[in-house]
Design an enzyme around this catalytic site. Structure first.
Site, PDB file in Angstrom:
ATOM      1  CB  ILE A 122      -0.993   0.016   1.191  1.00  0.00           C
ATOM      2  CG1 ILE A 122      -0.287  -0.116   2.546  1.00  0.00           C
ATOM      3  CG2 ILE A 122      -2.047  -1.062   1.042  1.00  0.00           C
ATOM      4  CD1 ILE A 122      -1.234  -0.060   3.741  1.00  0.00           C
ATOM      5  CG  ASP A 123       0.020   4.220  -2.801  1.00  0.00           C
ATOM      6  OD1 ASP A 123       0.730   3.397  -3.402  1.00  0.00           O
ATOM      7  OD2 ASP A 123      -1.011   4.721  -3.281  1.00  0.00           O
TER       8      ASP A 123
END
Length: 288
Positions: A122-123
């Site tokens: 995930i970012d």
């Protein structure tokens, strides 16, 4: 045309900032000579040579960094990643990543020295759940589940604007933006990408959504929401400047489900969004 802009169009694998650094370090020559500034204007007949220096090898090392462990056994680890933390080492982020914290916390039997145990990401400024494989059996199983879309990944997001519909499906292929190499975009012949959304609550200028990933492309939710005219609030890359103030985009990986690699039991976990997300929701409810 500026030299950095010209090369940005010509070389797919380099960002404009990387090109500017190469010019500054005299790794780009025009007619055999370094140029004094990145704004040099190319002219017809210029001979441009680009030398890309060898990257220093990156290897993840154990670092004593706090880790929010949601579940752990001999095969898998489920962690709640905070906003602002990068998942694994890369150029520009050689350490202090989630992987560095995981390696200190437990042993990961994986040949990948940069992304040991990592099966999905995930970012940096997205918070929430990640599953980590502690051995090859787990890694193979979890990656297969991602490929077959049999696992569950649900997000919460605060986005701009309101909706007429209660649910929706965004089916739009993604690839690197032709305008800005740092961004992803909906592009023809891009990689298949599908996002499902459900409207949970509407406020004056914003909405709270539950989003379900069918595929897991880079920046998928952020690009898909921008594409339908409802960018994620606080998103510095894909959102408007006039947005909610926070620590980056208001996007949280709330629920994660998968089949256990060894026992084949279905496992499902949920975590609440970070305080800034909950406080912002409370503020929006008050203003509504």
């Amino acid at each position: 045309m500026r030299l950095d802009a010209y090369l940005n169009d010509e070389i797919d694998d380099l960002t404009r900032s990387q090109i500017q650094k190469l010019i500054k370090d005299e790794n780009i020559l025009v007619n055999g000579q370094p140029v004094a500034k990145t704004g040099y204007k190319v002219v017809s007949g210029d001979k441009i040579s680009v030398t890309i220096p060898e990257e220093q090898p990156i290897e993840a090392v154990a670092q004593n960094i706090p880790l929010d462990v949601v579940y752990e056994d001999q095969d898998v680890l489920v962690v709640n990643k905070p906003q602002g933390m990068v998942v694994h080492p890369a150029a520009g982020h050689p350490d202090k990543t989630l992987v560095n914290a995981i390696l200190y916390h437990c042993q990961i039997n994986d040949d990948d020295v940069i992304r040991p145990g990592i099966v999905h990401r995930i970012d940096k400024d997205t918070s929430g759940l990640l599953m980590v494989a502690k051995n090859n059996l787990a890694k193979q199983s979890l990656m297969e589940q991602l490929k077959e879309k049999s696992n569950l990944r649900e997000y919460l997001a605060i986005v701009h604007g309101n909706f007429k519909e209660k649910t929706g499906k965004i089916n739009a292929p993604l690839g690197r933006s032709k305008v800005d190499r740092k961004k992803q975009a909906v592009v023809e012949n891009g990689r298949h990408a599908v996002t499902h959304f459900e409207v949970l609550k509407q406020f004056e200028n914003y909405s709270l959504l539950k989003l379900k990933l069918e595929t897991g492309r880079t920046h998928q939710i952020r690009v898909h929401m921008q594409y339908i005219g409802h960018p994620v609030a606080g998103d510095p890359l894909y959102g408007p400047k006039n947005t909610l103030k926070g620590n980056g985009q208001f996007l949280h990986a709330k629920t994660l489900g998968f089949e256990h690699p060894r026992t084949h039991e279905w496992m499902e976990f949920s975590v609440e969004p970070p305080k800034i997300f909950l406080d912002t929701l409370k503020q929006l409810r008050t203003e509504h």
